[in-house]
Design a protein around this motif. Structure first.
Motif, PDB file in Angstrom:
ATOM      1  N   ARG A  76     -16.837   0.882   1.242  1.00 16.45           N
ATOM      2  CA  ARG A  76     -16.286   2.258   0.883  1.00 16.45           C
ATOM      3  C   ARG A  76     -14.484   1.419   0.030  1.00 16.45           C
ATOM      4  NH1 ARG A  76     -12.884   4.299   6.266  1.00 16.45           N
ATOM      5  NH2 ARG A  76     -11.588   2.358   6.232  1.00 16.45           N
TER       6      ARG A  76
ATOM      7  N   ARG B  68     -12.560  12.409  -2.406  1.00 10.93           N
ATOM      8  CA  ARG B  68     -11.702  14.178  -1.863  1.00 10.93           C
ATOM      9  C   ARG B  68     -11.850  15.185  -3.046  1.00 10.93           C
ATOM     10  NH1 ARG B  68      -7.182  14.590  -0.307  1.00 10.93           N
ATOM     11  NH2 ARG B  68      -6.476  12.271  -1.184  1.00 10.93           N
TER      12      ARG B  68
ATOM     13  N   MET C 289     -16.551   9.657   2.913  1.00  8.90           N
ATOM     14  CA  MET C 289     -15.391  10.343   3.598  1.00  8.90           C
ATOM     15  C   MET C 289     -14.127   9.991   2.761  1.00  8.90           C
ATOM     16  SD  MET C 289     -14.329   8.499   7.437  1.00  8.90           S
ATOM     17  CE  MET C 289     -15.665   8.144   7.637  1.00  8.90           C
TER      18      MET C 289
ATOM     19  N   VAL D  41      -4.585  10.625   2.065  1.00 12.31           N
ATOM     20  CA  VAL D  41      -4.803  12.091   3.366  1.00 12.31           C
ATOM     21  C   VAL D  41      -3.472  12.174   3.939  1.00 12.31           C
ATOM     22  CG1 VAL D  41      -6.051  12.881   4.791  1.00 12.31           C
ATOM     23  CG2 VAL D  41      -6.964  11.481   3.627  1.00 12.31           C
TER      24      VAL D  41
ATOM     25  N   VAL E 255      -3.190   5.715   3.461  1.00  9.15           N
ATOM     26  CA  VAL E 255      -3.555   5.225   2.376  1.00  9.15           C
ATOM     27  C   VAL E 255      -3.738   5.528   1.725  1.00  9.15           C
ATOM     28  CG1 VAL E 255      -3.725   2.741   1.033  1.00  9.15           C
ATOM     29  CG2 VAL E 255      -2.554   2.526   3.890  1.00  9.15           C
ATOM     30  N   SER E 256      -4.850   6.636   2.177  1.00  9.42           N
ATOM     31  CA  SER E 256      -5.926   6.214   0.507  1.00  9.42           C
ATOM     32  C   SER E 256      -5.537   8.427   0.164  1.00  9.42           C
ATOM     33  CB  SER E 256      -7.487   7.293   1.319  1.00  9.42           C
ATOM     34  OG  SER E 256      -7.676   5.655   1.513  1.00  9.42           O
TER      35      SER E 256
ATOM     36  N   LEU F 138       0.770  -0.787   0.267  1.00  8.27           N
ATOM     37  CA  LEU F 138       0.232  -0.242  -0.540  1.00  8.27           C
ATOM     38  C   LEU F 138       0.953   1.086  -0.001  1.00  8.27           C
ATOM     39  CD1 LEU F 138      -2.762  -0.782   2.591  1.00  8.27           C
ATOM     40  CD2 LEU F 138      -3.814  -0.789   0.464  1.00  8.27           C
TER      41      LEU F 138
ATOM     42  N   GLU G 141      -5.079   5.149   9.559  1.00 14.89           N
ATOM     43  CA  GLU G 141      -3.922   4.379   8.715  1.00 14.89           C
ATOM     44  C   GLU G 141      -4.786   3.767   7.500  1.00 14.89           C
ATOM     45  OE1 GLU G 141      -3.687   0.295  10.200  1.00 14.89           O
ATOM     46  OE2 GLU G 141      -2.092  -0.095   8.747  1.00 14.89           O
ATOM     47  N   VAL G 142      -6.055   3.815   6.826  1.00 13.11           N
ATOM     48  CA  VAL G 142      -6.704   3.652   5.974  1.00 13.11           C
ATOM     49  C   VAL G 142      -7.097   5.384   5.613  1.00 13.11           C
ATOM     50  CG1 VAL G 142      -8.210   3.164   4.151  1.00 13.11           C
ATOM     51  CG2 VAL G 142      -8.148   2.027   6.848  1.00 13.11           C
TER      52      VAL G 142
ATOM     53  N   PHE H 214     -12.077  11.551   8.354  1.00 17.01           N
ATOM     54  CA  PHE H 214     -10.891  10.360   7.945  1.00 17.01           C
ATOM     55  C   PHE H 214     -10.012  10.024   8.669  1.00 17.01           C
ATOM     56  CE2 PHE H 214     -10.419   7.838   3.748  1.00 17.01           C
ATOM     57  CZ  PHE H 214      -9.962   7.278   4.072  1.00 17.01           C
TER      58      PHE H 214
ATOM     59  N   TYR I  75      -8.564  -0.396   0.058  1.00 15.36           N
ATOM     60  CA  TYR I  75      -7.630  -1.122   1.380  1.00 15.36           C
ATOM     61  C   TYR I  75      -8.369  -1.436   2.687  1.00 15.36           C
ATOM     62  CZ  TYR I  75      -4.902  -1.730   5.543  1.00 15.36           C
ATOM     63  OH  TYR I  75      -4.410  -2.394   6.803  1.00 15.36           O
TER      64      TYR I  75
ATOM     65  N   PHE J 258     -17.328   4.978  16.988  1.00 14.67           N
ATOM     66  CA  PHE J 258     -17.609   6.445  16.042  1.00 14.67           C
ATOM     67  C   PHE J 258     -18.760   7.280  15.105  1.00 14.67           C
ATOM     68  CE2 PHE J 258     -15.982   9.761  13.330  1.00 14.67           C
ATOM     69  CZ  PHE J 258     -14.334  10.639  13.399  1.00 14.67           C
TER      70      PHE J 258
ATOM     71  N   THR K 189      -9.531  11.395  11.402  1.00 14.66           N
ATOM     72  CA  THR K 189      -9.885  11.496  12.794  1.00 14.66           C
ATOM     73  C   THR K 189     -10.497  10.138  13.294  1.00 14.66           C
ATOM     74  OG1 THR K 189     -10.649  13.396  13.085  1.00 14.66           O
ATOM     75  CG2 THR K 189     -11.564  11.829  14.424  1.00 14.66           C
ATOM     76  N   PHE K 190     -11.474   9.199  11.727  1.00 12.60           N
ATOM     77  CA  PHE K 190     -12.296   8.228  11.782  1.00 12.60           C
ATOM     78  C   PHE K 190     -10.806   6.771  12.328  1.00 12.60           C
ATOM     79  CE2 PHE K 190     -14.782   4.837  10.090  1.00 12.60           C
ATOM     80  CZ  PHE K 190     -14.837   3.971  11.207  1.00 12.60           C
ATOM     81  N   ASP K 191     -10.327   6.774  11.130  1.00 10.60           N
ATOM     82  CA  ASP K 191      -9.073   6.162  10.758  1.00 10.60           C
ATOM     83  C   ASP K 191      -7.946   6.542  10.150  1.00 10.60           C
ATOM     84  OD1 ASP K 191      -8.208   3.022   9.758  1.00 10.60           O
ATOM     85  OD2 ASP K 191     -10.182   2.780   8.761  1.00 10.60           O
TER      86      ASP K 191
END
Lengths: 259, 283
Positions: free
Chosen positions: A145, A97, A94, B175, B172-173, A53, B168-169, B162, A73, A84, B164-166
């Protein structure tokens, strides 16, 4: 037939501080592959995924990817904060973007999300909080997602960890369907019989690659002992390997002698 | 009836009260917005630590007769950099690094004020906050930080959610999680800097945590938390300030007690469901 190379991990070694987790690992992922990475805890499975990744850099070797490769992923569900405050739809968008200037979810995004959710059997759940879903639905939300990006390569970390048999079947069928539709897949798993034995290709990993090939070729007592450091027996049923843990037999025998 | 209304509106005749009320209400809203990220990321200790670190800078500014915002701002950034350097060596954890650096900063501030300042008055003002001496510049500073915060959060909303929630992902995405975290820390430092003189070092972290925790009990939506929390923060500050005037108590303490009272009511009213939600908030 082998497709184009999507990711090539060329003799990579990865380390956290001074401790090596992967040593001289060479794994190539081609278009159309459906690869399972198996190995004991601490064998470097998740680290290999992170190297693919790009979230960690190898200390030796290099990872080459197809230009503009779209990857999705799916993390381990155990790592998700289920408290959450997000709904299914919010989790999906989310990650989107491009062209987004305001928090508002656009009508187009809503429609695209609906298509993916319907495809995964989650229609009507878009406004539900993620904690209100069943185990299988929760796992599928994170697959949704990842699919929202239309990935060429889907990377999943322990997709059947901590789920019941029915959910495991759901996940396996879903992944098989996605693979049929052209999505290449790499996943890690501890589940040798329930998941790994069903995949077309397995990589047995324990800091280094012990074996790489079809389940019938790599799920052998010799390879498994080298991978897991424990004796295992392999039977065949309907053309598929079934792995038996001989340590379990020893324990059963001892308990039988005591009673 | 007329007497009651006259009594309630009496403090609005004083400019110090109007200024203090304006800053406190804006501060309540601002802390409410950032508090959502603070509680959901389990950063309440950082908020507490940063306010203590900024106290050292405030004291040094007073002693050296420097502009408060410049002195305390530089001190706060330096504290953050030192915490980062200690944490990177991995010998001790981030919580211990925050504990060492921020309490050392706080102790330096106390010592400086003891030795060179008008100790008691200055220390009490910074520790517990004071509406006396709040001027137009304070209102402008809080308003500017508020506009900056809202602008950044709206503009980078999905990245913030994103990361804040996750994280690690999100990384990778694509951010840039480290940048988002740095921006959040910067906004938090600025907020503490501009609101500390009214709310005080000791109680500012409560204003970051209480409204967001109440909002969490009331909703399962991140987006809704982002407007419920600042409303609760602003209402607590507005009512608390007025109440403090009438019952002659510390403004900051009354604001926090007002927030605590709302917390208790919401906690009781939302029942098991609200408690389950708050059980997942990292305070």
């Amino acid at each position: 037939m082998t497709g184009a190379v999507l990711v090539d991990c060329a003799h990579i070694s990865c380390a956290y501080d001074s401790s090596r987790v992967l040593q001289d690992v060479h794994v190539t992922i081609h278009q159309g592959d459906f690869v399972g990475v198996v190995g004991p805890s601490g064998s470097g499975k998740t680290t290999l995924l992170k190297a693919i990744l790009g979230s960690i850099k190898p200390v030796e070797g290099h990872v080459t990817k197809k230009p503009q490769l779209r990857m999705g992923y799916v993390p381990q569900v155990e790592s998700v904060d289920w408290g959450f405050p997000v709904t299914v739809l919010e989790v999906m968008v989310m990650s989107r973007r491009q062209g987004v200037r305001l928090p508002r979810i656009t009508e187009q995004e809503r429609e695209e999300a609906q298509l993916v959710l319907t495809r995964l059997g989650l229609a009507g759940l878009e406004n539900r909080h993620i904690r209100e879903l069943s185990g299988g639905q929760q796992q599928r939300v994170f697959v949704a997602r990842a699919l929202f990006h239309k990935p060429e390569l889907l990377v999943l970390d322990e997709p059947t960890s901590g789920v019941d048999v029915r959910t495991r079947h759901e996940v396996l069928h879903l992944l098989a369907d996605l693979h049929d539709e052209g999505v290449s897949i790499v996943l890690t798993t501890h589940d040798l019989n329930g998941l790994a034995a069903h995949l077309p290709r397995l990589v047995c990993l324990n800091k280094e690659v012990i074996a790489d090939g079809a389940p019938l070729e790599v799920l052998t007592p010799h390879v498994l002992e080298r991978t897991y450091g424990a004796p295992m027996e392999v039977l065949q049923h309907g053309g598929m390997p079934i792995v038996l843990d001989r340590a379990g037999e020893d324990v059963a025998r001892r308990l039988g002698e005591m009673s | 009836m007329f007497t009651v209304i006259a009594s309630l509106t009496e403090p609005f005749g004083y400019s110090f009260f109007r200024n203090g009320l304006m800053v406190a209400t804006l501060a309540g809203a601002l802390c409410g917005v950032l508090g959502v990220f603070v509680v959901l990321r389990g950063m309440s200790y950082i908020g507490h630590g940063l306010s203590h670190a900024v106290f050292g800078g405030a004291a040094a500014s007073a002693v050296m007769k420097l502009n408060y915002f410049v002195g305390a701002g530089i001190w706060g950034v330096l504290s953050g950099v030192i915490i980062g350097r200690i944490t990177r060596r991995r010998l001790i954890g981030a919580d211990a690094a925050i504990g060492v650096v921020t309490t050392a900063s706080f102790a330096s501030g106390l010592a400086l004020l003891n030795r060179y300042g008008q100790a008691k008055k200055s220390i009490e003002a910074v520790l517990f906050g004071s509406v006396l001496g709040v001027g137009r510049s304070d209102i402008i500073a809080v308003a500017l930080v508020g506009i900056l915060t809202v602008g950044i959060i709206v503009g980078l909303y999905r990245q913030f959610v994103f990361a804040t929630f996750d994280p690690e992902v999100a990384q990778v995405s694509g951010v840039r999680v480290a940048v988002i975290e740095a921006v959040l820390m910067g906004l938090l430092s600025l907020t503490i800097l501009v609101t500390m003189r009214v709310i005080g070092t000791l109680l500012i972290s409560a204003l970051l945590v209480i409204p967001a925790s109440i909002a969490r009990m009331l909703t399962n939506s991140f987006a809704k938390m982002l407007w419920i929390s600042p409303i609760i923060g602003a209402v607590s500050a507005f009512v608390g300030m007025n109440l403090a005037y009438h019952i002659d108590t510390s403004a900051s303490a009354t604001i926090i007690l007002m927030g605590t009272a709302i917390f208790i009511v919401v906690y009781a009213v939302t029942g098991v469901r609200g408690r389950a939600r708050i059980g997942h908030v990292h305070v």
